[in-house]
Design a protein around this motif. Structure first.
Motif, short mmCIF file in Angstrom:
data_model
loop_
_atom_site.label_atom_id
_atom_site.label_comp_id
_atom_site.label_asym_id
_atom_site.label_seq_id
_atom_site.Cartn_x
_atom_site.Cartn_y
_atom_site.Cartn_z
N SER A 32 0.85 -1.18 0.00
CA SER A 32 0.00 0.00 0.00
C SER A 32 0.89 1.23 0.00
N ASN A 33 0.29 2.37 -0.34
CA ASN A 33 1.02 3.61 -0.16
C ASN A 33 0.65 4.19 1.20
N VAL A 34 1.27 5.28 1.57
CA VAL A 34 1.05 5.85 2.90
C VAL A 34 -0.41 6.24 3.10
N ASN A 35 -1.00 6.90 2.10
CA ASN A 35 -2.41 7.31 2.24
C ASN A 35 -3.33 6.10 2.41
N GLY A 36 -3.12 5.07 1.61
CA GLY A 36 -3.94 3.87 1.74
C GLY A 36 -3.76 3.20 3.09
N PHE A 37 -2.53 3.18 3.57
CA PHE A 37 -2.23 2.58 4.87
C PHE A 37 -2.96 3.32 5.99
N ILE A 38 -2.87 4.64 5.98
CA ILE A 38 -3.54 5.44 7.01
C ILE A 38 -5.06 5.34 6.87
N ASN A 39 -5.56 5.38 5.64
CA ASN A 39 -7.00 5.30 5.43
C ASN A 39 -7.58 3.97 5.89
N SER A 40 -6.81 2.89 5.79
CA SER A 40 -7.33 1.60 6.27
C SER A 40 -7.57 1.65 7.78
N ARG A 42 -8.33 4.40 9.39
CA ARG A 42 -9.48 5.28 9.56
C ARG A 42 -10.79 4.53 9.32
N VAL A 43 -10.83 3.70 8.28
CA VAL A 43 -12.04 2.91 8.00
C VAL A 43 -12.31 1.96 9.16
N GLU A 44 -11.28 1.31 9.66
CA GLU A 44 -11.46 0.40 10.80
C GLU A 44 -11.99 1.15 12.03
N ALA A 45 -11.54 2.39 12.22
CA ALA A 45 -12.05 3.20 13.33
C ALA A 45 -13.54 3.48 13.15
N VAL A 46 -13.95 3.80 11.93
CA VAL A 46 -15.37 4.06 11.66
C VAL A 46 -16.18 2.79 11.90
N ILE A 47 -15.69 1.66 11.44
CA ILE A 47 -16.41 0.39 11.63
C ILE A 47 -16.57 0.08 13.11
N ARG A 48 -15.51 0.29 13.89
CA ARG A 48 -15.61 0.08 15.34
C ARG A 48 -16.67 1.00 15.95
N LYS A 49 -16.66 2.26 15.54
CA LYS A 49 -17.61 3.22 16.08
C LYS A 49 -19.04 2.88 15.68
N VAL A 60 -23.03 8.65 10.09
CA VAL A 60 -21.84 8.00 9.54
C VAL A 60 -20.82 9.06 9.13
N LEU A 61 -21.28 10.14 8.56
CA LEU A 61 -20.36 11.21 8.16
C LEU A 61 -19.64 11.79 9.37
N ALA A 62 -20.35 12.01 10.46
CA ALA A 62 -19.71 12.53 11.68
C ALA A 62 -18.63 11.57 12.16
N LEU A 63 -18.91 10.28 12.13
CA LEU A 63 -17.92 9.29 12.55
C LEU A 63 -16.72 9.30 11.61
N ALA A 64 -16.98 9.47 10.32
CA ALA A 64 -15.88 9.52 9.35
C ALA A 64 -15.00 10.74 9.59
N LEU A 65 -15.62 11.87 9.81
CA LEU A 65 -14.85 13.09 10.05
C LEU A 65 -14.05 12.98 11.35
N ASN A 70 -11.52 13.92 5.53
CA ASN A 70 -11.81 15.34 5.34
C ASN A 70 -13.03 15.60 4.47
N SER A 71 -13.53 14.57 3.79
CA SER A 71 -14.70 14.78 2.94
C SER A 71 -15.52 13.50 2.85
N LYS A 72 -16.79 13.69 2.57
CA LYS A 72 -17.71 12.57 2.42
C LYS A 72 -17.34 11.71 1.22
N SER A 73 -16.98 12.37 0.11
CA SER A 73 -16.68 11.62 -1.11
C SER A 73 -15.44 10.74 -0.93
N THR A 74 -14.41 11.27 -0.30
CA THR A 74 -13.21 10.47 -0.05
C THR A 74 -13.52 9.31 0.87
N PHE A 75 -14.28 9.59 1.93
CA PHE A 75 -14.66 8.51 2.85
C PHE A 75 -15.43 7.41 2.13
N ASN A 76 -16.44 7.79 1.34
CA ASN A 76 -17.24 6.79 0.64
C ASN A 76 -16.38 5.94 -0.30
#
Length: 95
Positions: A32-40, A42-49, A60-65, A70-76
């Motif tokens: 993975s690249n750094v962004n993908g690594f960090i985003n994984s 972040r997604v796991e944090a949202v799933i836990r929440k 869901v957007l509040a949890l993502a933020l 930083n944005s709904k589209s990136t999160f989705n």
């Protein structure tokens, strides 16, 4: 120092050199690249929440933020890449 079977000499590095070393390790050993690594994470944090009863009053957007997106589209987009489902599809399956 040994990391994933690779020897690294412990020296003082500049911030730029340190970042390059971290990026190299992630690219080489995590497929993975750094962004993908960090985003994984972040997604796991949202799933836990999403599974935490104390967080059920939040969107869901509040949890993502809160998790660092930083944005709904990136999160989705990242959520779908990570889970194979959109956040709303994921929630339907979990209920």
């Amino acid at each position: 120092m040994q990391v994933y079977g690779q020897s690294f000499e412990c020296t003082f590095l500049s911030a730029k050199q340190t970042w390059k070393a971290i990026s190299y390790l992630i690219n080489t050993h995590c497929a993975s690249n750094v962004n993908g690594f960090i985003n994984s994470f972040r997604v796991e944090a949202v799933i836990r929440k999403l599974g935490d009863p104390k967080e059920q009053h939040k969107t869901v957007l509040a949890l993502a933020l809160e998790s660092g997106f930083n944005s709904k589209s990136t999160f989705n987009q990242v959520f779908r890449q990570h889970t194979g489902k959109s956040p709303s599809q994921y929630l339907l399956v979990q209920k």
